[in-house]
Design an enzyme around this catalytic site. Structure first.
Site, PDB file in Angstrom:
ATOM      1  NE  ARG A 184     124.012  -8.473  67.559  1.00  0.00           N
ATOM      2  CZ  ARG A 184     125.104  -7.863  68.016  1.00  0.00           C
ATOM      3  NH1 ARG A 184     125.160  -7.497  69.291  1.00  0.00           N
ATOM      4  NH2 ARG A 184     126.127  -7.618  67.233  1.00  0.00           N
TER       5      ARG A 184
ATOM      6  CB  THR B 122     122.055 -10.214  76.652  1.00  0.00           C
ATOM      7  OG1 THR B 122     122.755 -11.044  75.708  1.00  0.00           O
ATOM      8  CG2 THR B 122     121.535 -11.079  77.788  1.00  0.00           C
TER       9      THR B 122
ATOM     10  CG  ASP C  73     123.007 -11.503  55.251  1.00  0.00           C
ATOM     11  OD1 ASP C  73     123.939 -12.300  55.012  1.00  0.00           O
ATOM     12  OD2 ASP C  73     122.440 -11.448  56.357  1.00  0.00           O
TER      13      ASP C  73
ATOM     14  CG  ASP D 200     121.276 -14.438  53.643  1.00  0.00           C
ATOM     15  OD1 ASP D 200     121.597 -15.497  54.213  1.00  0.00           O
ATOM     16  OD2 ASP D 200     120.399 -13.677  54.081  1.00  0.00           O
TER      17      ASP D 200
END
Length: 207
Positions: free
Chosen positions: A102, A106, A198, A201
């Site tokens: 990402r 933006t 996550d 992870d």
């Protein structure tokens, strides 16, 4: 279409996966097992044809899968954890990879890696990612596949947030979504609640 796969074995293993005490080794094994079990449902609409075979006793008509070949496309990196389970059920499938990050300014997904089968348009694609949170990465990955002539696409996730489902359905109403659970919401950090943390992870032992 959203399909929640609520088989007891899937729900049992998902509960173990959510537990914060589950270590990386067991977490990886559970993700692989869940992917295998979910693949059974994801492939339920594959077309069949009849072929004549010889049993030890005599001849008979047997059913074989007759539709398009399959490609499994994990969204890096967490989607990798689901590939081996899928391949155990569909060993002839080819595997592609899509890597996204990402953009911090933006906030839009940016492709940093893409390696796909050359005959993409001739295959049924199964896109894997354990978590469907905001839906941005999944939607972008499907966009990239469609731009490369992909036709039939299914998205397979373990846990989804309503926000992610809504995003993918809005952007890609033709893509079926298969999940083991739809959770409550996203928190202020974009994590699924209650979720499982996550997934990348926990799969790879990183933080």
């Amino acid at each position: 279409m959203v399909k929640i796969i609520d088989h007891p074995l899937i729900q049992h293993k998902l509960g173990l996966l959510r537990d914060k005490g589950t270590g990386s080794k067991e977490f990886r094994e559970l993700v692989e097992e869940l992917a295998l079990l979910m693949a059974y449902e994801v492939t339920h609409d594959f077309p069949l044809a009849e072929v004549e075979i010889e049993t030890p006793i005599g001849s008979t008509l047997a059913k074989v899968i007759s539709g398009k070949k399959v490609a499994i496309v994990p969204i890096l990196r967490a989607g990798l954890g689901m590939v081996d389970g899928m391949l155990r059920l569909i060993p002839a499938a080819k595997v592609g990879h899509i890597g996204l990050y990402r953009d911090p300014e933006t906030l839009e997904p940016v492709e940093y890696y893409c390696k796909l089968p050359t005959d993409l348009e001739e295959r049924d694609l199964i896109v894997t990612d354990p978590m469907l949170a905001t839906g941005g990465s999944a939607s972008a990955a499907i966009d990239f596949l469609k731009k490369r002539s992909a036709g039939s696409i299914k998205l397979v996730c373990l846990v989804a947030a309503p926000e992610g489902i809504k995003r993918v359905q809005k952007d890609h109403p033709d893509v079926g979504i298969y999940v083991a659970a739809v959770d409550e919401c996203l928190n202020e950090h974009g994590y699924i609640v209650p979720g499982l943390g996550d997934a990348g992870d926990r799969l790879f032992g990183t933080k």
